[in-house]
Design a protein around this motif. Structure first.
Motif, PDB file in Angstrom:
ATOM      1  N   ALA A  72       0.843  -1.209   0.000  1.00 59.06           N
ATOM      2  CA  ALA A  72       0.000   0.000   0.000  1.00 59.06           C
ATOM      3  C   ALA A  72       0.878   1.259   0.000  1.00 59.06           C
ATOM      4  CB  ALA A  72      -0.920  -0.010   1.212  1.00 59.06           C
ATOM      5  N   GLU A  73       1.920   1.230   0.817  1.00 55.39           N
ATOM      6  CA  GLU A  73       2.824   2.382   0.916  1.00 55.39           C
ATOM      7  C   GLU A  73       3.549   2.595  -0.415  1.00 55.39           C
ATOM      8  OE1 GLU A  73       6.208   3.635   4.266  1.00 55.39           O
ATOM      9  OE2 GLU A  73       5.510   1.571   4.094  1.00 55.39           O
ATOM     10  N   PHE A  74       4.006   1.500  -1.002  1.00 56.19           N
ATOM     11  CA  PHE A  74       4.728   1.581  -2.276  1.00 56.19           C
ATOM     12  C   PHE A  74       3.801   2.142  -3.349  1.00 56.19           C
ATOM     13  CE2 PHE A  74       8.393  -0.170  -4.729  1.00 56.19           C
ATOM     14  CZ  PHE A  74       7.929   0.106  -6.004  1.00 56.19           C
ATOM     15  N   GLU A  75       2.582   1.597  -3.410  1.00 57.55           N
ATOM     16  CA  GLU A  75       1.657   2.017  -4.473  1.00 57.55           C
ATOM     17  C   GLU A  75       1.264   3.490  -4.324  1.00 57.55           C
ATOM     18  OE1 GLU A  75      -0.286  -2.297  -5.662  1.00 57.55           O
ATOM     19  OE2 GLU A  75      -1.363  -1.028  -4.217  1.00 57.55           O
ATOM     20  N   GLN A  76       1.144   3.939  -3.073  1.00 55.68           N
ATOM     21  CA  GLN A  76       0.824   5.352  -2.850  1.00 55.68           C
ATOM     22  C   GLN A  76       1.941   6.236  -3.394  1.00 55.68           C
ATOM     23  OE1 GLN A  76      -2.093   6.764  -1.285  1.00 55.68           O
ATOM     24  NE2 GLN A  76      -1.133   8.436  -2.407  1.00 55.68           N
ATOM     25  N   LYS A  77       3.174   5.878  -3.068  1.00 56.16           N
ATOM     26  CA  LYS A  77       4.320   6.689  -3.519  1.00 56.16           C
ATOM     27  C   LYS A  77       4.458   6.599  -5.041  1.00 56.16           C
ATOM     28  CE  LYS A  77       6.837   6.079   0.832  1.00 56.16           C
ATOM     29  NZ  LYS A  77       6.848   7.379   1.480  1.00 56.16           N
ATOM     30  N   ARG A  78       4.207   5.425  -5.581  1.00 61.67           N
ATOM     31  CA  ARG A  78       4.237   5.274  -7.043  1.00 61.67           C
ATOM     32  C   ARG A  78       3.200   6.186  -7.688  1.00 61.67           C
ATOM     33  NH1 ARG A  78       1.547  -0.021  -8.987  1.00 61.67           N
ATOM     34  NH2 ARG A  78      -0.177   1.261  -8.259  1.00 61.67           N
ATOM     35  N   ASP A  79       1.974   6.184  -7.130  1.00 61.24           N
ATOM     36  CA  ASP A  79       0.917   7.000  -7.718  1.00 61.24           C
ATOM     37  C   ASP A  79       1.193   8.491  -7.548  1.00 61.24           C
ATOM     38  OD1 ASP A  79      -0.188   4.597  -8.367  1.00 61.24           O
ATOM     39  OD2 ASP A  79      -1.749   4.633  -6.825  1.00 61.24           O
ATOM     40  N   ASP A  80       1.982   8.840  -6.525  1.00 66.60           N
ATOM     41  CA  ASP A  80       2.360  10.245  -6.325  1.00 66.60           C
ATOM     42  C   ASP A  80       3.562  10.628  -7.197  1.00 66.60           C
ATOM     43  OD1 ASP A  80       0.352  10.475  -4.495  1.00 66.60           O
ATOM     44  OD2 ASP A  80       1.644  10.285  -2.716  1.00 66.60           O
ATOM     45  N   GLY A  81       4.038   9.696  -8.029  1.00 68.45           N
ATOM     46  CA  GLY A  81       5.144  10.011  -8.948  1.00 68.45           C
ATOM     47  C   GLY A  81       6.512  10.055  -8.283  1.00 68.45           C
ATOM     48  N   GLU A  82       6.654   9.354  -7.167  1.00 66.96           N
ATOM     49  CA  GLU A  82       7.919   9.454  -6.429  1.00 66.96           C
ATOM     50  C   GLU A  82       9.024   8.538  -6.943  1.00 66.96           C
ATOM     51  OE1 GLU A  82       7.622   9.520  -2.197  1.00 66.96           O
ATOM     52  OE2 GLU A  82       5.819  10.773  -2.235  1.00 66.96           O
ATOM     53  N   PHE A  83       8.714   7.700  -7.970  1.00 66.58           N
ATOM     54  CA  PHE A  83       9.746   6.789  -8.461  1.00 66.58           C
ATOM     55  C   PHE A  83      10.291   7.220  -9.823  1.00 66.58           C
ATOM     56  CE2 PHE A  83       7.448   3.808  -5.601  1.00 66.58           C
ATOM     57  CZ  PHE A  83       8.514   3.485  -4.787  1.00 66.58           C
ATOM     58  N   LEU A  84      11.584   7.090  -9.967  1.00 70.39           N
ATOM     59  CA  LEU A  84      12.225   7.313 -11.263  1.00 70.39           C
ATOM     60  C   LEU A  84      11.821   6.190 -12.214  1.00 70.39           C
ATOM     61  CD1 LEU A  84      14.552   8.809 -12.836  1.00 70.39           C
ATOM     62  CD2 LEU A  84      16.067   7.060 -11.942  1.00 70.39           C
ATOM     63  N   ALA A  90       8.943 -11.050  -9.864  1.00 70.96           N
ATOM     64  CA  ALA A  90       8.754 -12.261  -9.061  1.00 70.96           C
ATOM     65  C   ALA A  90       7.759 -12.048  -7.912  1.00 70.96           C
ATOM     66  CB  ALA A  90      10.101 -12.765  -8.530  1.00 70.96           C
ATOM     67  N   GLY A  91       6.685 -11.313  -8.212  1.00 65.88           N
ATOM     68  CA  GLY A  91       5.606 -11.156  -7.241  1.00 65.88           C
ATOM     69  C   GLY A  91       5.751  -9.980  -6.288  1.00 65.88           C
ATOM     70  N   ASN A  92       6.816  -9.195  -6.438  1.00 68.03           N
ATOM     71  CA  ASN A  92       7.003  -8.027  -5.577  1.00 68.03           C
ATOM     72  C   ASN A  92       7.303  -6.780  -6.400  1.00 68.03           C
ATOM     73  OD1 ASN A  92       6.849  -8.989  -2.726  1.00 68.03           O
ATOM     74  ND2 ASN A  92       8.422 -10.393  -3.479  1.00 68.03           N
ATOM     75  N   LEU A  93       7.036  -5.626  -5.785  1.00 68.97           N
ATOM     76  CA  LEU A  93       7.311  -4.353  -6.449  1.00 68.97           C
ATOM     77  C   LEU A  93       8.689  -3.848  -6.030  1.00 68.97           C
ATOM     78  CD1 LEU A  93       3.833  -2.617  -5.893  1.00 68.97           C
ATOM     79  CD2 LEU A  93       4.631  -3.897  -7.894  1.00 68.97           C
ATOM     80  N   TYR A  94       9.390  -3.259  -6.986  1.00 69.14           N
ATOM     81  CA  TYR A  94      10.710  -2.672  -6.740  1.00 69.14           C
ATOM     82  C   TYR A  94      10.744  -1.315  -7.425  1.00 69.14           C
ATOM     83  CZ  TYR A  94      12.435  -7.426  -5.665  1.00 69.14           C
ATOM     84  OH  TYR A  94      12.632  -8.674  -5.131  1.00 69.14           O
ATOM     85  N   GLY A  95      11.396  -0.328  -6.830  1.00 67.55           N
ATOM     86  CA  GLY A  95      11.471   0.967  -7.493  1.00 67.55           C
ATOM     87  C   GLY A  95      12.598   1.828  -6.979  1.00 67.55           C
ATOM     88  N   THR A  96      12.979   2.788  -7.817  1.00 70.78           N
ATOM     89  CA  THR A  96      14.055   3.725  -7.468  1.00 70.78           C
ATOM     90  C   THR A  96      13.432   5.046  -7.031  1.00 70.78           C
ATOM     91  OG1 THR A  96      15.464   2.758  -9.188  1.00 70.78           O
ATOM     92  CG2 THR A  96      16.091   4.933  -8.342  1.00 70.78           C
ATOM     93  N   PRO A  97      13.554   5.412  -5.751  1.00 71.97           N
ATOM     94  CA  PRO A  97      13.022   6.707  -5.316  1.00 71.97           C
ATOM     95  C   PRO A  97      13.705   7.837  -6.097  1.00 71.97           C
ATOM     96  CG  PRO A  97      13.558   5.324  -3.431  1.00 71.97           C
ATOM     97  CD  PRO A  97      14.124   4.651  -4.644  1.00 71.97           C
ATOM     98  N   ARG A  98      12.890   8.737  -6.616  1.00 72.56           N
ATOM     99  CA  ARG A  98      13.373   9.737  -7.564  1.00 72.56           C
ATOM    100  C   ARG A  98      14.176  10.874  -6.912  1.00 72.56           C
ATOM    101  NH1 ARG A  98      11.311  11.517 -12.339  1.00 72.56           N
ATOM    102  NH2 ARG A  98       9.512  10.137 -12.307  1.00 72.56           N
ATOM    103  N   GLN A  99      13.715  11.323  -5.756  1.00 71.92           N
ATOM    104  CA  GLN A  99      14.210  12.590  -5.229  1.00 71.92           C
ATOM    105  C   GLN A  99      15.730  12.619  -5.043  1.00 71.92           C
ATOM    106  OE1 GLN A  99      13.112  13.539  -1.249  1.00 71.92           O
ATOM    107  NE2 GLN A  99      13.210  15.742  -1.586  1.00 71.92           N
ATOM    108  N   ALA A 100      16.249  11.605  -4.384  1.00 66.52           N
ATOM    109  CA  ALA A 100      17.668  11.617  -4.077  1.00 66.52           C
ATOM    110  C   ALA A 100      18.510  11.494  -5.352  1.00 66.52           C
ATOM    111  CB  ALA A 100      17.998  10.492  -3.113  1.00 66.52           C
ATOM    112  N   ILE A 101      17.974  10.817  -6.362  1.00 66.79           N
ATOM    113  CA  ILE A 101      18.705  10.673  -7.631  1.00 66.79           C
ATOM    114  C   ILE A 101      18.839  12.037  -8.292  1.00 66.79           C
ATOM    115  CG2 ILE A 101      18.672   9.658  -9.955  1.00 66.79           C
ATOM    116  CD1 ILE A 101      18.873   7.490  -8.006  1.00 66.79           C
ATOM    117  N   ASP A 102      17.713  12.747  -8.371  1.00 71.95           N
ATOM    118  CA  ASP A 102      17.741  14.069  -9.000  1.00 71.95           C
ATOM    119  C   ASP A 102      18.753  14.961  -8.298  1.00 71.95           C
ATOM    120  OD1 ASP A 102      15.814  13.235 -10.721  1.00 71.95           O
ATOM    121  OD2 ASP A 102      14.145  14.260  -9.737  1.00 71.95           O
TER     122      ASP A 102
END
Ligand code: ADP
Ligand code: 5GP
Length: 197
Positions: A72-84, A90-102
């Motif tokens: 739920a937390e991941f999907e919220q952040k994804r929907d808020d555009g927080e991932f690069l 394999a059944g799980n979500l993975y993502g790169t948080p955008r802010q620190a990269i920028d």
């Protein structure tokens, strides 16, 4: 891997930010290679810490290997555009948080992303200048034995990971360079040259 804080910081004073994507099947040795690279260049390489919904393995810590978030937390952040970039693997979500990269790129740092194929394709779209490196196993048999010997995944997970591996290896030609991780030291030297050329 032993990463401290959001990033291992790179040397100060680098003028040009750079994004490097490292992709390859689970168990091929990406983590081993990148950990060694970080040991060699503790002040030069900045490693992005991803978020995932998978459970921590023994010894993994929130904020060090990954940010372990609920779906739920991941999907919220994804929907808020927080991932690069993000992907289901394999059944799980993975993502790169955008802010620190920028921020890191703006500061002129070299930033390393260790991500799977779908994420690497997204980065190719959003950061066409990113260098993309593929790490391949010497064979599927060797890959399977590395996954089994690592003893971190269930049989079911290993089957899923080997299935993905075939898809990923078939896409290796999309990458700027492919490095076969057979002899660790040789692969490390090749990775080093690819990263710093
Ligand atoms: P990944 O991060 O790609 O999933 P790991 O770095 O966890 O893979 O490596 C998987 C396993 O393979 C580990 O047990 C690691 O020690 C081993 N390994 C990595 N590189 C080599 C190599 N060149 N030769 C033999 N074993 C290796
Ligand atoms: P593991 O569960 O073995 O840590 O990782 C499984 C796969 O997810 C690996 O191929 C790894 O490279 C990939 N991965 C890790 N972090 C990310 C991320 O932030 N984004 C994407 N797309 N893949 C990731």
């Amino acid at each position: 891997m032993n990463f401290t804080g959001i990033y291992k910081t790179l040397s100060e004073g680098q003028s040009e930010g750079r994004l490097i994507v490292v992709t390859g099947p689970s168990g091929v040795g990406k983590g081993t290679l990148l950990q060694k690279l970080l040991e060699r260049y503790p002040d030069r390489i900045l490693f992005s810490i991803s978020a995932t919904t998978r459970l921590p393995r023994t010894g993994e810590e929130h904020g060090r290997e990954y940010f372990f978030w609920s779906r739920a937390e991941f999907e919220q952040k994804r929907d808020d555009g927080e991932f690069l970039e993000w992907a289901e693997y394999a059944g799980n979500l993975y993502g790169t948080p955008r802010q620190a990269i920028d921020q890191a790129i703006a500061l002129g740092r070299i930033v390393l992303l260790e991500i799977e194929l779908a994420g690497a394709r997204q980065v190719a779209q959003s950061f066409p200048s990113a260098k993309r490196i593929f790490i391949a196993p010497p064979s599927m048999l060797v890959l399977e034995s590395r996954l089994r010997d690592r003893s971190t995944d269930s049989d079911e997970q290993i089957v899923k990971r080997l299935h993905h591996a075939e898809l990923e290896i078939a896409a290796a030609s999309e990458f700027d360079i492919t490095i076969v991780n057979d002899d660790l030291e040789i692969a490390l030297q090749q990775l080093e040259s690819a990263m710093f050329d």
